[in-house]
Design an enzyme around this catalytic site. Structure first.
Site, PDB file in Angstrom:
ATOM      1  N   CYS A 110       0.809  -1.224   0.000  1.00  0.00           N
ATOM      2  CA  CYS A 110       0.000   0.000   0.000  1.00  0.00           C
ATOM      3  C   CYS A 110       0.843   1.275   0.000  1.00  0.00           C
ATOM      4  CB  CYS A 110      -1.004  -0.006   1.150  1.00  0.00           C
ATOM      5  SG  CYS A 110      -0.299   0.054   2.823  1.00  0.00           S
ATOM      6  N   HIS A 165      -2.694   1.157   6.854  1.00  0.00           N
ATOM      7  CA  HIS A 165      -3.054   1.075   5.434  1.00  0.00           C
ATOM      8  C   HIS A 165      -3.272   2.472   4.865  1.00  0.00           C
ATOM      9  CE1 HIS A 165      -4.188  -0.980   1.819  1.00  0.00           C
ATOM     10  NE2 HIS A 165      -5.281  -0.234   1.724  1.00  0.00           N
ATOM     11  N   HIS A 196      -5.810   1.684  -4.331  1.00  0.00           N
ATOM     12  CA  HIS A 196      -4.831   1.177  -3.368  1.00  0.00           C
ATOM     13  C   HIS A 196      -4.361  -0.226  -3.742  1.00  0.00           C
ATOM     14  CE1 HIS A 196      -7.770  -1.246  -0.621  1.00  0.00           C
ATOM     15  NE2 HIS A 196      -8.311  -1.101  -1.806  1.00  0.00           N
TER      16      HIS A 196
END
Length: 184
Positions: free
Chosen positions: A99, A148, A160
């Site tokens: 990520c 994240h 993402h």
């Protein structure tokens, strides 16, 4: 009156306990069924789920939200060029990403250096606490421990690299616990 309320509460508790038992029974049955699958069947199921998510990502409507700045727009365009690239923990491109690897790589393509980890990226710019104030290209931080990050894509979507076994894709911002955005 208090006795009536207590009886209602007891009835509600009994009903909830019954529902909980039903759900646990169904969950147990589903787990037993899952346990009967071979490794090959489990892999096929996982592959089908990934294909569905990728197809959904290809059909996403981003609306007409404008980019936060030229740099954010350039970073977002760079990230879009990596849709379908595999998630690999610790990877920062150009062929696979985790990520924060995706977001740091995308901003680097726009000539902007940001930190490598999601936790550090959470402190890299101006925080935005309202989802309605997000602009395309803003970083979006998820989960209480900030583990994240993605890029806001507009229309309630984030671009993402989700997790192992997936690819860079669009997903609804509401699918994860939003903490705040960061404008670089």
């Amino acid at each position: 009156e208090a006795s009536a309320k207590l009886k209602d509460l007891a009835d509600t508790r009994a009903e909830l306990a019954k529902k909980k038992k039903e759900v646990q029974s169904k969950l147990g049955s589903a787990q037993k069924l899952l346990n009967t699958l071979t490794a090959q069947e489990k892999a096929a199921l996982a592959s089908e789920e990934q294909e569905r998510a990728t197809r959904a990502s290809e059909r996403v409507d981003l609306g007409n939200t404008k980019a936060a700045s030229g740099r954010a727009g350039a970073a977002f365009a760079a990230a879009q060029s990596k849709i379908g690239s595999p998630y690999v923990y610790g990877a920062s491109g150009p062929s696979s990403f985790d990520c924060s690897g995706l977001t740091s790589w995308a901003y680097a393509q726009a000539g902007v250096t940001i930190p490598r980890t999601s936790q550090a990226q959470a402190n890299a710019g101006t925080r935005i606490y309202s989802q309605s104030d997000l602009q395309v290209g803003d970083l979006v931080i998820f989960y209480g421990d900030q583990h994240h990050v993605g890029l806001y894509a507009g229309n309630g979507q984030v671009l993402h690299a989700p997790r192992t076994g997936t690819v860079v894709r669009y997903e609804s911002i509401g699918n994860m616990p939003f903490q705040f955005g960061v404008r670089i």
